[in-house]
Write an enzyme that holds these catalytic residues in place. Structure first.
Site, PDB file in Angstrom:
ATOM      1  N   GLU A  99       0.795  -1.230   0.000  1.00 28.37           N
ATOM      2  CA  GLU A  99       0.000   0.000   0.000  1.00 28.37           C
ATOM      3  C   GLU A  99       0.828   1.282   0.000  1.00 28.37           C
ATOM      4  O   GLU A  99       0.678   2.128   0.890  1.00 28.37           O
ATOM      5  CB  GLU A  99      -0.995  -0.045   1.174  1.00 28.37           C
ATOM      6  CG  GLU A  99      -1.883  -1.285   1.095  1.00 28.37           C
ATOM      7  CD  GLU A  99      -2.854  -1.446   2.270  1.00 28.37           C
ATOM      8  OE1 GLU A  99      -2.838  -0.605   3.186  1.00 28.37           O
ATOM      9  OE2 GLU A  99      -3.610  -2.421   2.260  1.00 28.37           O
ATOM     10  N   ASN A 127       2.093  -4.649  -3.402  1.00 22.73           N
ATOM     11  CA  ASN A 127       0.692  -5.026  -3.199  1.00 22.73           C
ATOM     12  C   ASN A 127      -0.102  -3.776  -2.832  1.00 22.73           C
ATOM     13  O   ASN A 127       0.363  -2.960  -2.043  1.00 22.73           O
ATOM     14  CB  ASN A 127       0.677  -6.032  -2.025  1.00 22.73           C
ATOM     15  CG  ASN A 127      -0.631  -6.756  -1.823  1.00 22.73           C
ATOM     16  OD1 ASN A 127      -1.175  -7.304  -2.770  1.00 22.73           O
ATOM     17  ND2 ASN A 127      -1.123  -6.782  -0.594  1.00 22.73           N
ATOM     18  N   HIS A 172     -10.287  -5.820  -2.703  1.00 27.94           N
ATOM     19  CA  HIS A 172     -11.335  -5.590  -1.685  1.00 27.94           C
ATOM     20  C   HIS A 172     -12.464  -4.814  -2.366  1.00 27.94           C
ATOM     21  O   HIS A 172     -12.411  -3.593  -2.475  1.00 27.94           O
ATOM     22  CB  HIS A 172     -10.772  -4.812  -0.496  1.00 27.94           C
ATOM     23  CG  HIS A 172      -9.815  -5.603   0.330  1.00 27.94           C
ATOM     24  ND1 HIS A 172     -10.209  -6.726   1.046  1.00 27.94           N
ATOM     25  CD2 HIS A 172      -8.485  -5.468   0.539  1.00 27.94           C
ATOM     26  CE1 HIS A 172      -9.151  -7.225   1.679  1.00 27.94           C
ATOM     27  NE2 HIS A 172      -8.093  -6.497   1.381  1.00 27.94           N
ATOM     28  N   GLU A 190      -6.179 -10.417  -2.017  1.00 29.81           N
ATOM     29  CA  GLU A 190      -6.994 -10.265  -0.799  1.00 29.81           C
ATOM     30  C   GLU A 190      -8.477 -10.147  -1.147  1.00 29.81           C
ATOM     31  O   GLU A 190      -9.206  -9.311  -0.596  1.00 29.81           O
ATOM     32  CB  GLU A 190      -6.550  -9.023  -0.009  1.00 29.81           C
ATOM     33  CG  GLU A 190      -5.082  -9.011   0.361  1.00 29.81           C
ATOM     34  CD  GLU A 190      -4.662  -7.793   1.191  1.00 29.81           C
ATOM     35  OE1 GLU A 190      -5.535  -7.083   1.719  1.00 29.81           O
ATOM     36  OE2 GLU A 190      -3.446  -7.563   1.302  1.00 29.81           O
ATOM     37  N   ASP A 212     -12.299 -10.010  -1.539  1.00 28.03           N
ATOM     38  CA  ASP A 212     -13.615 -10.170  -0.911  1.00 28.03           C
ATOM     39  C   ASP A 212     -14.571  -9.169  -1.553  1.00 28.03           C
ATOM     40  O   ASP A 212     -14.146  -8.194  -2.160  1.00 28.03           O
ATOM     41  CB  ASP A 212     -13.591 -10.078   0.629  1.00 28.03           C
ATOM     42  CG  ASP A 212     -12.852  -8.888   1.200  1.00 28.03           C
ATOM     43  OD1 ASP A 212     -12.706  -7.862   0.495  1.00 28.03           O
ATOM     44  OD2 ASP A 212     -12.425  -8.957   2.375  1.00 28.03           O
TER      45      ASP A 212
HETATM   46  O1  9MR Z   1      -7.327  -8.794   7.864  1.00 23.58           O
HETATM   47  C1  9MR Z   1      -6.518  -7.898   8.585  1.00 23.58           C
HETATM   48  C2  9MR Z   1      -7.230  -7.486   9.841  1.00 23.58           C
HETATM   49  O2  9MR Z   1      -7.411  -8.589  10.703  1.00 23.58           O
HETATM   50  C3  9MR Z   1      -6.464  -6.384  10.537  1.00 23.58           C
HETATM   51  O3  9MR Z   1      -7.213  -5.916  11.635  1.00 23.58           O
HETATM   52  C4  9MR Z   1      -6.191  -5.265   9.563  1.00 23.58           C
HETATM   53  C5  9MR Z   1      -5.392  -4.156  10.214  1.00 23.58           C
HETATM   54  O4  9MR Z   1      -5.026  -3.180   9.331  1.00 23.58           O
HETATM   55  O5  9MR Z   1      -5.485  -5.768   8.447  1.00 23.58           O
HETATM   56  C6  9MR Z   1      -6.245  -6.674   7.740  1.00 23.58           C
HETATM   57  O6  9MR Z   1      -5.622  -7.036   6.554  1.00 23.58           O
HETATM   58  C7  9MR Z   1      -5.349  -5.979   5.635  1.00 23.58           C
HETATM   59  C8  9MR Z   1      -4.117  -6.370   4.863  1.00 23.58           C
HETATM   60  O7  9MR Z   1      -3.071  -6.629   5.740  1.00 23.58           O
HETATM   61  C9  9MR Z   1      -3.719  -5.294   3.878  1.00 23.58           C
HETATM   62  N1  9MR Z   1      -4.805  -4.935   3.021  1.00 23.58           N
HETATM   63  C10 9MR Z   1      -6.069  -4.638   3.680  1.00 23.58           C
HETATM   64  C11 9MR Z   1      -6.467  -5.767   4.623  1.00 23.58           C
HETATM   65  C12 9MR Z   1      -7.820  -5.480   5.258  1.00 23.58           C
HETATM   66  O8  9MR Z   1      -7.738  -4.386   6.120  1.00 23.58           O
END
Ligand code: 9MR
Length: 508
Positions: free
Chosen positions: A170, A211, A247, A276, A278
């Site tokens: 990011e 990513n 997402h 990722e 969904d």
């Molecule tokens: O799924 C992850 C969640 O459990 C955490 O609370 C969150 C914290 O930022 O991160 C989520 O995963 C993220 C991923 O690492 C990067 N892209 C976005 C994902 C969803 O927030």
């Protein structure tokens, strides 16, 4: 509007329960090996369907607390060929205070993957989020050394155990400008190339990815990513792939020209992957939202399959039971292909159909979340005819030289026909480094490779296979191991090759 909020939030995962995870894995193996033989071949898993399309994996994110949920791990361990730790390889978990490293949670994910013949997408080395306060408090002049040390320690620890790393996660704001972070503030954009070079030095075998989210379709942010990776490639920075998080949300529309967008990155000589995925919706679900969700899942699969270098798709956990969505987007959810009771939803059928499943068996067709029952939950579980943990065949080499472990996970599609994924670990058991190598073995008759494999160049002549190093894993230090692999098909009955040579010297 952004499909994914940038608002930081507390981690949701629970405490690690390693003992229970191991017990769950052991129980799975026991259950699978003693279960009844089904009357008909089970439907192929999403991973098998993806392999049949010539790709490397269909995967899921997971998290440590979930590994003690046996019904959950039964599906996680058999439906997917790859797992990504949702949180446990992030900076705040791995290095919560400077130079104190704790790999316990990440190791538990790797252990689960190894027990189920899965590859691991390492996530993530450098990210502005889930970053401990000490990093943000460092004077600018100290950030580069801290970043390089973090990458080196973590990538070295997981060397040979991860298929890929999300090295930088990011880096962009939604308008395509660079996001400020301790790394950007201290080093400008140069932190990105430095992170990739540091990761490659620590683990020459893992595929190195950048990513991000909201780059799935064309637009300012995807354009910014495209210029960045073009520039990295032209400077010779060791980057192998771009991860498109995916997402998505029913209410925000489908990304513009997704396949063409993936294709332009692939044309730079990079792998691409959906990392990722969904598709959330404003609750309650209704038939129109579910139809849109099904279409989005279908579209993503089609976009990936339409691009030869799209190596895999990962959903961001597979069940609504463990989705991050409701905790971040109040009133939204139902984003994943399995519901909170671990029953397959129509989204599962949409994905499977897009991957070529034509006639699902009754027990595997999508179940309505309105009629959960324990027996339905079990019937949605994978069939015991799928062997997720076939014993590896090992060629020890007591005289020194090389050792090869060939770990295959074959599955049966109909009588005498199926596919398999082979992960091969080559160890230099000698006392001198190997510089350049080719591994030779014979595939048993009736077996073929279905795609080009990973981490080696494969030449096939009849049943003879020669796997030759790629540039980044040509050197194998004394005592070191590297991992390669490929997907294949078998007919008759499945057996693994048992003898291997490395540089024409027998490994056993
Ligand atoms: O799924 C992850 C969640 O459990 C955490 O609370 C969150 C914290 O930022 O991160 C989520 O995963 C993220 C991923 O690492 C990067 N892209 C976005 C994902 C969803 O927030």
């Amino acid at each position: 509007m952004s499909a994914y909020s940038r608002t930081p939030r507390p981690a949701l995962w629970r405490a690690v329960i390693i003992g229970s995870a191991a017990a769950a894995a052991a129980l799975l193996v026991a259950t699978m090996s003693t279960g009844p033989t089904p009357a008909r071949a089970a439907d192929p898993t999403l991973h098998q369907l993806m392999v049949n399309k010539g790709r490397v994996y269909f995967g899921s994110a997971t998290d440590n607390g979930e590994l003690s949920d046996t019904p959950y791990t039964t599906i996680l361990g058999s439906e997917f060929g790859s797992i990504t730790p949702g949180n446990s390889m992030k900076w705040d978990t791995i290095e919560p205070t400077q130079n104190t490293f704790n790999f316990t949670k990440g190791d538990a994910i790797v252990t689960f993957a190894q027990a189920h013949n899965q590859i691991v997408r390492g996530h993530t080395l450098v990210w502005h989020n889930q970053l401990p306060g000490w990093v943000s408090s460092l004077p600018a002049a100290s950030v580069q050394a801290a970043m390089e040390n973090h990458i080196t320690q973590e990538a070295t620890h997981y060397k040979g155990k991860v298929y890929s790393w999300d090295v930088v996660n990011e880096p962009f704001n939604d308008d395509g400008t660079y996001r400020t972070s301790p790394f950007y503030n201290a080093m400008g954009t140069a932190y990105i190339a430095d992170a990739f070079r540091t990761a490659r030095a620590a683990d020459p075998t893992a595929k190195l990815y950048i990513n991000d989210y909201n780059i799935d379709g064309t637009g300012a942010k995807a354009d910014a990513m495209y210029s960045l990776v073009s520039s990295l490639k032209s400077q010779g920075v060791p980057i192998d792939g771009v991860g498109f998080q995916g997402h998505l949300a029913v209410q925000y529309g489908f990304p513009t020209n997704m396949q063409a967008n993936l294709q332009r990155f692939a044309a730079l000589g990079l792998d691409v992957a959906i990392t990722e995925l969904d598709v959330r919706m404003v609750l309650p679900a209704d038939s129109s939202k579910v139809a849109t969700q099904n279409q989005y899942y279908t579209n993503v699969v089609n976009a990936c399959i339409g691009v030869t270098r799209c190596v895999g798709i990962t959903i961001w956990d597979y069940t609504d039971k463990y989705s991050w969505v409701p905790g971040t987007f109040s009133g939204q959810g139902s984003a994943l292909p399995w519901d909170e009771n671990l029953l397959k939803k129509p989204a599962y059928s949409a994905i499977a159909a897009a991957l070529g499943l034509t006639s699902p068996s009754p027990s595997a067709s999508a179940s309505s979340s309105a009629s959960p029952s324990p027996s339905a939950s079990r019937s949605a579980s994978p069939s015991p005819s799928v062997s997720p943990s076939a014993s590896p065949s090992t060629s020890p080499n007591p005289g020194g030289g090389c050792k090869v472990v060939y770990a295959a996970s074959p599955w049966t599609e109909s009588a005498g026909v199926g596919g398999f994924t082979a992960n091969i670990t080559i160890t230099n058991t000698g006392s001198t480094p190997i510089s350049g190598w080719s591994l030779k073995f014979s595939l048993p008759s009736g077996q073929t490779l279905t795609q080009s494999g990973w981490s080696a160049t494969y030449a096939v002549s009849g049943q003879a296979v020669t796997a030759t190093n790629v540039s980044y894993n040509s050197a194998i230090a004394a005592g070191a191991s590297i991992g390669i692999g490929f997907n294949g098909r078998w007919t008759g009955s499945y057996t693994s090759p048992t003898s291997f040579t490395l540089n024409n010297v027998a490994c056993s």
